[in-house]
Structure formats: structure tokens, C-alpha cells
Write a protein that holds these residues in place. Structure first.
Motif, short mmCIF file in Angstrom:
data_model
loop_
_atom_site.label_atom_id
_atom_site.label_comp_id
_atom_site.label_asym_id
_atom_site.label_seq_id
_atom_site.Cartn_x
_atom_site.Cartn_y
_atom_site.Cartn_z
N ASN A 1 -11.05 -14.57 -11.04
CA ASN A 1 -10.55 -15.12 -12.31
C ASN A 1 -9.06 -15.39 -12.25
O ASN A 1 -8.60 -16.41 -12.74
CB ASN A 1 -10.89 -14.16 -13.46
N VAL A 2 -8.32 -14.47 -11.62
CA VAL A 2 -6.87 -14.68 -11.50
C VAL A 2 -6.61 -15.92 -10.63
O VAL A 2 -5.82 -16.80 -10.98
CB VAL A 2 -6.19 -13.45 -10.88
N LYS A 3 -7.32 -15.99 -9.52
CA LYS A 3 -7.10 -17.10 -8.60
C LYS A 3 -7.40 -18.44 -9.28
O LYS A 3 -6.62 -19.39 -9.14
CB LYS A 3 -8.03 -16.90 -7.38
N ASN A 4 -8.49 -18.49 -10.04
CA ASN A 4 -8.83 -19.74 -10.72
C ASN A 4 -7.75 -20.17 -11.70
O ASN A 4 -7.60 -21.36 -11.97
CB ASN A 4 -10.16 -19.59 -11.47
N THR A 5 -7.05 -19.19 -12.26
CA THR A 5 -6.03 -19.53 -13.24
C THR A 5 -4.90 -20.35 -12.62
O THR A 5 -4.42 -21.30 -13.21
CB THR A 5 -5.45 -18.24 -13.86
N TYR A 6 -4.48 -19.98 -11.40
CA TYR A 6 -3.28 -20.59 -10.84
C TYR A 6 -3.52 -21.55 -9.69
O TYR A 6 -2.72 -22.44 -9.43
CB TYR A 6 -2.32 -19.49 -10.36
N ARG A 7 -4.61 -21.34 -8.95
CA ARG A 7 -4.76 -21.99 -7.67
C ARG A 7 -4.71 -23.51 -7.71
O ARG A 7 -3.90 -24.14 -7.01
CB ARG A 7 -6.06 -21.54 -7.00
N ALA A 8 -5.56 -24.12 -8.53
CA ALA A 8 -5.67 -25.57 -8.50
C ALA A 8 -4.35 -26.25 -8.84
O ALA A 8 -3.95 -27.22 -8.20
CB ALA A 8 -6.76 -26.04 -9.45
N ARG B 1 -11.71 -29.15 -18.78
CA ARG B 1 -11.89 -29.50 -17.37
C ARG B 1 -11.50 -28.37 -16.44
O ARG B 1 -10.93 -28.57 -15.37
CB ARG B 1 -11.10 -30.76 -17.03
N ASP B 2 -11.81 -27.13 -16.86
CA ASP B 2 -11.61 -25.96 -16.01
C ASP B 2 -10.18 -25.89 -15.47
O ASP B 2 -9.94 -25.46 -14.36
CB ASP B 2 -12.61 -25.98 -14.85
N SER B 3 -9.22 -26.34 -16.26
CA SER B 3 -7.83 -26.29 -15.80
C SER B 3 -7.29 -24.88 -15.96
O SER B 3 -7.22 -24.35 -17.06
CB SER B 3 -6.99 -27.27 -16.61
N GLY B 4 -6.95 -24.24 -14.83
CA GLY B 4 -6.54 -22.83 -14.82
C GLY B 4 -5.36 -22.54 -15.72
O GLY B 4 -5.30 -21.49 -16.37
N VAL B 5 -4.43 -23.47 -15.77
CA VAL B 5 -3.21 -23.24 -16.54
C VAL B 5 -3.52 -23.03 -18.03
O VAL B 5 -2.76 -22.41 -18.76
CB VAL B 5 -2.26 -24.44 -16.36
N LEU B 6 -4.67 -23.53 -18.46
CA LEU B 6 -5.00 -23.44 -19.88
C LEU B 6 -5.75 -22.17 -20.24
O LEU B 6 -6.09 -21.96 -21.39
CB LEU B 6 -5.86 -24.65 -20.29
N TYR B 7 -6.02 -21.32 -19.25
CA TYR B 7 -6.89 -20.18 -19.53
C TYR B 7 -6.40 -19.30 -20.67
O TYR B 7 -7.19 -18.71 -21.38
CB TYR B 7 -7.08 -19.31 -18.29
N SER B 8 -5.08 -19.22 -20.86
CA SER B 8 -4.60 -18.30 -21.89
C SER B 8 -5.10 -18.73 -23.27
O SER B 8 -5.25 -17.89 -24.15
CB SER B 8 -3.08 -18.23 -21.88
N THR B 9 -5.39 -20.01 -23.46
CA THR B 9 -5.94 -20.40 -24.76
C THR B 9 -7.36 -20.94 -24.68
O THR B 9 -7.95 -21.26 -25.71
CB THR B 9 -5.07 -21.48 -25.45
N TYR C 1 -15.22 -16.59 -18.61
CA TYR C 1 -14.66 -15.54 -17.75
C TYR C 1 -15.76 -14.99 -16.84
O TYR C 1 -15.59 -14.85 -15.63
CB TYR C 1 -14.07 -14.43 -18.60
N VAL C 2 -16.89 -14.68 -17.46
CA VAL C 2 -18.01 -14.12 -16.69
C VAL C 2 -18.50 -15.14 -15.66
O VAL C 2 -18.75 -14.81 -14.50
CB VAL C 2 -19.15 -13.71 -17.64
N TYR C 3 -18.59 -16.39 -16.09
CA TYR C 3 -19.08 -17.43 -15.19
C TYR C 3 -18.17 -17.57 -13.98
O TYR C 3 -18.62 -17.59 -12.84
CB TYR C 3 -19.15 -18.76 -15.94
N ARG C 4 -16.86 -17.62 -14.24
CA ARG C 4 -15.92 -17.82 -13.13
C ARG C 4 -15.87 -16.61 -12.22
O ARG C 4 -15.72 -16.74 -11.02
CB ARG C 4 -14.53 -18.09 -13.68
#
Lengths: 523, 305
Positions: A470-477, B244-252, B259-262
């Protein structure tokens, strides 16, 4: 009154369920007696063979091929094969569901990232028990060094497909634009010239090209970087040790056996800094990080000038057919030899499900996939004369009157299961009979990582791995496509690494190092 | 006892009619519940669902291990609460508007038009949003901001905008459904009430406040209670496909489901997946009971049970 009765019925039903399941479980636990001489042509072993299909098949044609395979397999091996074709998008989950049911299932493909969890739920057979047999010896001679690569924590769970595994990174460029801007002459690109010869270009040269293209064609994005983790390999090489949490820094030292945090290494930082710089300069396609169209679609549409990819002989011809444009290949690499890791080879393995009633017979069938050319050709291309023909040069193609638009049976998935090299080369118009030899030569350009053959067992660390993913997905791409921008690389990397350690990265690195040291001491 | 038998005889046909539905419910919804034990087990194929060894709460650890646990729970609950408020409020308003339309044909047109996005797959909705927001070719950047001289916004890398975008998209997509239910419940109100109010000179606003709203209150409560039970669940597509699964947006944009899926997609760990489902359903169950309890305190008649 009614309420009470209903409650009672429910409670009763709940009690029955566990009892019913418990019974099934104990039946399964009964030891499967293996006996080689138990089967004959009259009484063959019924074997279920699961495989994903990449092309649409005609059901009747598939059944005919299945019958043709059995006409051969029953007398020769006393095995009656039942096909279990699966769709690529769902095969992992389907197979996993079948483990939990009582379905018949013998030979299956295994994806490396699922291996640890499938082993830990006892869903796979440890094939070490059969390696001393005659079949085991034949697999050993067919696969050589690779026969034991699919071993995790002492469990031999699968054999890798025998195919090319070496990947050298570079760029695929739009040939028309290269010709027009004089790039072709300057760097000596040629059509269909995609065999690696040990020499390559540098990223500085690439930057010059991208700048020139941007100047001439401001509306075309000069470079597309795929947002999958695997595409990092084009730019910098690590032995990711399956999940990239704790890696070997190959570019720093080819023989290293020290597990380090990939996202803290200088090589990683330099790469993402370079990409961010390119992104700021407008060299990289703006939507890269969130793109779902892919390089081919964008190249076809003319939105991009080049894309980063893994090259190999035959790559251009294959891709040009898809893209419908002329392209040049440009190897970009900082050393002569590339790297070969366990997961390069072990991407898909072939193994035996615990559901198998007689794993010894399943093992025999797997052996046939590696040694029996007739079986491979039947399964891959169908019946000769009905589904395919052998051309004069020794390659295979559809029978006259059939092509890729109206064929009835065509798998061409030998790169995923079995031994691709014993079957025919499929002549899609770009390959000749020497193609397998070219691929084997390409493989020669790889040096094995010091941890080649090591697969770490992550079972006890499933909690950490899922948190880390989950952490990796947040920043990696965002980092690996440059989309984060130069200004934020430093701070994002720091945030990223802090989050990784908070999610338990150190535990994983320590355990990986321990397992690796242990494994190395036994080599 | 005698009376009971008589009663039973009288109601027997009704019970018989109820039986298939009840059986379906038991087989489909109650029997699988025993599978919840796998959330507390170290699952192995050989020992099966009930034979596998227990491992306590170990499967739940990954949900609470990182600071993300707070973020995903907060996002899931706040988004759902926002959806409940916005969808019901706008749903009622739109329903009142539609019901007051004199032109029958236009009424049908509006009603269908507003329902249409609800029938669309979230994947398509994701692409529609992308057509607006894409950094390279999006309508908002290239068609509005740039010509007007504003700086472009890299929408898929700015988490701050997304709670508005998500709520907006969800409303656009979901409002038709709630609206439809409210329209039918408003249509069910006896027209005589309105005629009487008209005679007495009640304004439109008073009619809405004193006739329409009290009449649809039971519907509102049912819909809200149903929605509250799902507060710990989220529309996966809305939170995965649309950003679009953009990681930078995860905080919102990260919610429990995504979360479970990823976290588990790559591993396929059955125990941990079951643990996540277990956590969601238990929290949902508790929430429904609480909400119903509160409703029954305020107005016994409107409570579900």
C-alpha cells in the motif's frame, strides 16, 4: 413461538455446515497412494490441465485437439488429459478457488507473486519427491540450471517455462521522425535491427534526441514511460527479490549479497531525479502515471515519439504489426551484460495442485511438456494439417485459407508453460526457423544475480508485505514516471521511506537477508 | 395453545408464501456466515475451512498496522456520510421539482435523464471524468483554464481537490436512483391534502413543509438506515477507477475496499481478505443497530425494527 423456531433452525443449520465441511477435509487428508504401474492404456489416469488462453478458441476445435492429444497420450503415457482453459484476467483467482473446493485439478500455472501464499496454504505439491525418478532426470536435462529455480524454502513448487528470460532495456522510436530529423544517420539505426550486440547508447544521448524531437514536434510527447513497476528495469537494475522490499543493488555491485532498501539507494534516487527533470522539461508524456492505454495505443495514435521498453530479437517486427508504424530499437545500457534474476526466469511456473489424485502422474505430464515436442505442438498449434502446416523453412503457420482472423485453434503460449524451444517457431511473417537460436543467443548477454535461484518465503510476513504494498502504491508510479516533478523528488523520497519503515520494512529486509545467507551457505 | 393452532391455520398460506424467500435467505445469507471463521484462521487447503489452525487476530493486523488505518476509516465514513446527506437532500428536492411539473411528457424526460448516469458503469464514468481532468488533453485545463489565462492544474496529483470531485461524481451518478424512490413516494400522497391546503391558501413552501416532507419521512429513514449499514463499504469503482489509481491521491481517495484490494491483490491471502470483510460487516451491523436505536427513541413508528 415462530421466532424461536426460526432461531433454532438457524442454529441447527450453522451446526450442520461445519460438520459437513469437516468431513470433506478429512477425506482430502487421506494419503493419495501413488503407483506408477497402476495405470494402463485401458485404464488411464484422468488428468486436469489448467492453462490460460490468450486467443479466442473455437470450442469444437479445442475438443478435437484435446482428443488428438489423448490419442497420443493414452497409449504412450497412460494419461487422459482434460483441458481446463482459463481466461488470462481471472486464472489466478479461479485456480485459487479450485484449491479450496474439491475440484479435480492437476497441472497448473503459478505466478511468482502468489507462490508464497499458495505454498503456505498447502495448495501445491513439493516436487522434490519426484526429482530422483527417470522423469525428474529428463526435466533436469531439459532445464539445466533452471530446474531448481522454482524452489522456495526447500519446496520445489514449479518449473519455469523454457524461453528467453534476458531483458535488456531501451527505447522504441518512431522511425519516420528519426529519418526526418537526421537521428537515424547520427546513431546508425536500421530497420528490424533489434538484436543486442553488447554495445549500447547512453541516457545523455537519449536526452539529446528527446530535446530535438520536442523542438521539431511540440505537440508530440517525446517519451512514454509505463507506470508499471517492471518498467523501472529499463533505467536501472535491481534484483527485486520478488516484491522489491529489500533488494540487491545490482548496478552498484553485480556480486552483492547485501539486502538493501531499494528506495533509499543512490541508483534509485538518480533515476527518479533524471525522470522528474525530463518530466519538467516536457519530455515525458504527461499522463504517464495514470495512463491505462499503453505504449502501443499511443504510438499508433501518434501521440508519442518513443517509449521505454525491454527489447529482444524479433521485438520490432512483432510490435510494428500491432502498432502499424515503422520503429527503431535503441538499446540503452551502462554495462555490456545485463542481469538475470530468479523472478526473470520464475515469472510463470508450472506445478502440481494439491488437489491432484496422483501427483506422480501429473509430474510425468509436466515432464512431457518439457521433452515431448509432439505434445507441445499439439497443445500449442493444434493438429497438423487441420489447424496448422509446417512451411518449407521448418516454421509453422495456419493451414491454407486460415489466418489470425478466422483460425479455430491457436494457443501460442509456450512462453508461459512448458518448453517453447522444442516446438515449432510460429511464422507470423517476421520470424524464421533460427528464431529460437537467436533468443538463446540473446540470453547469453545476461549475468546471473548472486541470488539467482533464491525465492524468499514471505509467509510469516504477509501483514508487513500488504502494508508495504500500500505504501509503495502511494508513491511509486508518480516517482517512476517523473510525474512528481524535480522540486518534490527529495521530500517525496523521504516521506516514502519513512512510511516504508513505519510499515515494517526493516523486519522484511532482516528476514530476507537471513533467508538469503542461509540459502547461500547451502549452495 | 388452541388459539395458536387456529392462528397458524389461518396464516399458514402466508407462511408458505414466505418459505421460499426465507430458504433463499438462509442458504444465501446465513449459511455462508459460518465461513467467517476463516478470518481467525491460518488457512490451509488440506485442513479445510474448519480444520485449519486458529491464529487469533493476526489476520486483522495489516488493517491497523500503518497510519493508513486512520486515513482509510476516516475517508470511508466521511464520504459515506456526505453521500447520504447530499444524495437524500438533492434527491428530495429534485423529486419535488419533478412531481410539480405540469407537463407529463417533460416529467418523464427529466426523470429518465436524471436516472441515466446511475445505469452507467463506473469504468465509463472514470473515462468521462478523465476527459475533463486529463493533464494532457483534458477539457478543463485546455478548454477553460488555459484560454482564461489561469495556470493548469495537475488534477491527478493534487489530493486536495478530490473530496469535492468524488462527492460531485457520486451525486451526479447516484442521484437519479434516490430521486426515483422519492418521486414514487410523493406520488403516493393523497392529492386531497394538497387540494385542501390550496383552498386554505397555503403557499407552495408550506405545502412542502407540512404535507410532502412529513409524508416521505418514513422513506427517508429507511433509505438512510439502509445506507448507514453500508457506511463501512464503498463503491469500489468510484474510488479506484475514477481517480485512476493515482497514488498521490490516496490521502483523500483511499477507502477500506481499495486499501484491501491494493494490499492483498498480489498475495491472494484468504484469511486476511476475510478479516477485512469481517471488520466491515461487524462495524456496519453495529452502526445499523445504533442508528435504528436512535430513530426508535425519537419516533418509535419510524424505526425499522
Amino acid at each position: 413461538m415462530i421466532k424461536k423456531t426460526a432461531t433454532l433452525i438457524l442454529a441447527f443449520a450453522m451446526m450442520i455446515m461445519p460438520a459437513g465441511c469437516g468431513q470433506r477435509a478429512s477425506e482430502e487428508a487421506a494419503p493419495g497412494q501413488a503407483a506408477g504401474g497402476k495405470y494402463s492404456a485401458e485404464n488411464p489416469y484422468h488428468l486436469v490441465f489448467a492453462f490460460p488462453e490468450f486467443y479466442t478458441q473455437d470450442d469444437a476445435a479445442r475438443s478435437a485437439v484435446e482428443k488428438a492429444i489423448n490419442d497420443k497420450m493414452i497409449p504412450e503415457y497412460s494419461i487422459e488429459v482434460e483441458f481446463l482453459p482459463l481466461q488470462f484476467s481471472e486464472w489466478e483467482n479461479k485456480v485459487q478457488l479450485m484449491f479450496t473446493g474439491s475440484d479435480e485439478l492437476d497441472v497448473i500455472p503459478i505466478y511468482f507473486e502468489r507462490a508464497a501464499s499458495w505454498i503456505s496454504m498447502d495448495a501445491l505439491i513439493d516436487m522434490n519427491a519426484y526429482m530422483d525418478t527417470e522423469d525428474g532426470a529428463q526435466i533436469n536435462s531439459a532445464l539445466g540450471d533452471w530446474a531448481a529455480v522454482g524452489t522456495m524454502n526447500g519446496v520445489l513448487y514449479g518449473f519455469p517455462a523454457k524461453k528467453e528470460s534476458t531483458q535488456v532495456g531501451g527505447l522504441c522510436l518512431n522511425a519516420d521522425i528519426c529519418d526526418e530529423l537526421g537521428i537515424t544517420e547520427k546513431y546508425g539505426f536500421k530497420s528490424y535491427d533489434d538484436a543486442y550486440k553488447g554495445s549500447s547508447h547512453t541516457w545523455a544521448e537519449v536526452e539529446d534526441i528527446l530535446a530535438a524531437v520536442q523542438k521539431a514536434y511540440p505537440d508530440i510527447a517525446p517519451l512514454y514511460v509505463n507506470n508499471a513497476d517492471a518498467s523501472l528495469k529499463t533505467f536501472v537494475q535491481f534484483d527485486n527479490l520478488i516484491d522489491s522490499f529489500g533488494v540487491l543493488d545490482w548496478n552498484a555491485d553485480h556480486d552483492t549479497t547485501t539486502v538493501v532498501n531499494r528506495f533509499e539507494t543512490g541508483n534509485y534516487k538518480n533515476t527518479v531525479t533524471m525522470l522528474a527533470d525530463w518530466y519538467d522539461k516536457g519530455y515525458i508524456y504527461k499522463d504517464s502515471a495514470i495512463d491505462t492505454q499503453g505504449d502501443f495505443a499511443l504510438m499508433k495514435a501518434g501521440s508519442i515519439f518513443s517509449f521505454a521498453c525491454m527489447l529482444k530479437p524479433g521485438y520490432l517486427a512483432e510490435k510494428e504489426a500491432t502498432v502499424g508504424r515503422r520503429m527503431y530499437a535503441m538499446y540503452v545500457y551502462d554495462s555490456e551484460h545485463t542481469q538475470n534474476t530468479s523472478t526473470d526466469v520464475n515469472f510463470y511456473n508450472t506445478g502440481i495442485a494439491a488437489n491432484s489424485k496422483d501427483p506422480e502422474m501429473a509430474f510425468k505430464f509436466i515432464r512431457a511438456l518439457y521433452t515431448d515436442a509432439e505434445l507441445m505442438n499439439l497443445w500449442q498449434f493444434g493438429v497438423e494439417g487441420v489447424n496448422y502446416q509446417v512451411l518449407e523453412d521448418g516454421t509453422a503457420f495456419f493451414v491454407d485459407g486460415e489466418d489470425s482472423s478466422n483460425y479455430t485453434y491457436f494457443q501460442n503460449s509456450g512462453w508461459m508453460m512448458g518448453n517453447q524451444y522444442i516446438g515449432y517457431v510460429w511464422n507470423d511473417g517476421t520470424k524464421d526457423a533460427t528464431y529460437w537460436a537467436k533468443l538463446e543467443e540473446h540470453d547469453g548477454w545476461a549475468d546471473s544475480s548472486a541470488a539467482f535461484g533464491f525465492m524468499w518465503d514471505s509467509t510469516e510476513y504477509a501483514t508487513q508485505i500488504s502494508a508495504l504494498n500500500n505504501v509503495k502504491n502511494t508513491y511509486r508510479a508518480a516517482l517512476q514516471t517523473g510525474s512528481i516533478g524535480s522540486a518534490k523528488v527529495e521530500s517525496t523520497l523521504e516521506e516514502f521511506n519513512n512510511a516504508l519503515y513505519a510499515a515494517g520494512l526493516q523486519d522484511v529486509i532482516d528476514e530476507k537477508q537471513r533467508q538469503l545467507d542461509d540459502w547461500l551457505s547451502k549452495q | 395453545m388452541k388459539i395458536n393452532t387456529q392462528k397458524l391455520g389461518r396464516y399458514l398460506p402466508l407462511y408458505l408464501m414466505f418459505l421460499p424467500g426465507a430458504l433463499y435467505l438462509v442458504i444465501n445469507n446465513y449459511l455462508p456466515m459460518s465461513g467467517l471463521v476463516v478470518a481467525f484462521k491460518d488457512y490451509t487447503v488440506r485442513e479445510g475451512l474448519f480444520g485449519s489452525p486458529w491464529n487469533g487476530l493476526k489476520n486483522f493486523e495489516f488493517l491497523f498496522r500503518t497510519p493508513d488505518a486512520w486515513v482509510i476509516t476516516r475517508n470511508t465514513i466521511l464520504y459515506n456520510l456526505a453521500f447520504i446527506v447530499v444524495n437524500n437532500l438533492l434527491g428530495i428536492i429534485f423529486a419535488i421539482f419533478i412531481c410539480d411539473l405540469a407537463n407529463k411528457r417533460l416529467k418523464k424526460v427529466y426523470q429518465s435523464a436524471i436516472l441515466f448516469p446511475y445505469l452507467m458503469s463506473t469504468v465509463i464514468v472514470g473515462y468521462i471524468v478523465f476527459a475533463f481532468l486529463s493533464p494532457s488533453s483534458g477539457m478543463i485545463n485546455n478548454g477553460i483554464l488555459k484560454p482564461l489565462g489561469f495556470n493548469e492544474v495537475n488534477w491527478y496529483f493534487e489530493a486536495g481537490y478530490w473530496w469535492v470531485i468524488i462527492v460531485f461524481v457520486n451525486t451526479w451518478k447516484g442521484i437519479g436512483y434516490g430521486c426515483l424512490i422519492y418521486v414514487s413516494s410523493i406520488n403516493g400522497i393523497d392529492p386531497e391534502h394538497y387540494e385542501a391546503a390550496d383552498l386554505d391558501g397555503a403557499s407552495k413552501w408550506r405545502q412542502i413543509r407540512h404535507i410532502t416532507l412529513p409524508s416521505v419521512t418514513p422513506t427517508i429513514i429507511t433509505l438512510v438506515l439502509l445506507a448507514i449499514g453500508k457506511v463501512f463499504y464503498s463503491d469500489f469503482g468510484l474510488f479506484y477507477q475514477v481517480p485512476r489509481d493515482s497514488g498521490v491521491l490516496y490521502s483523500t481517495t483511499n477507502v477500506i475496499d481499495t486499501y484491501v484490494y491494493r494490499g492483498l491483490m498480489k498475495q491472494g491471502n484468504i484469511g486476511m481478505s476475510a478479516a477485512a470483510g469481517f471488520y466491515q460487516s461487524v462495524c456496519g451491523f453495529v452502526l445499523v443497530l445504533t442508528a435504528n436505536f436512535i430513530v426508535s427513541k425519537i419516533n418509535k413508528e419510524n424505526a425499522l425494527f
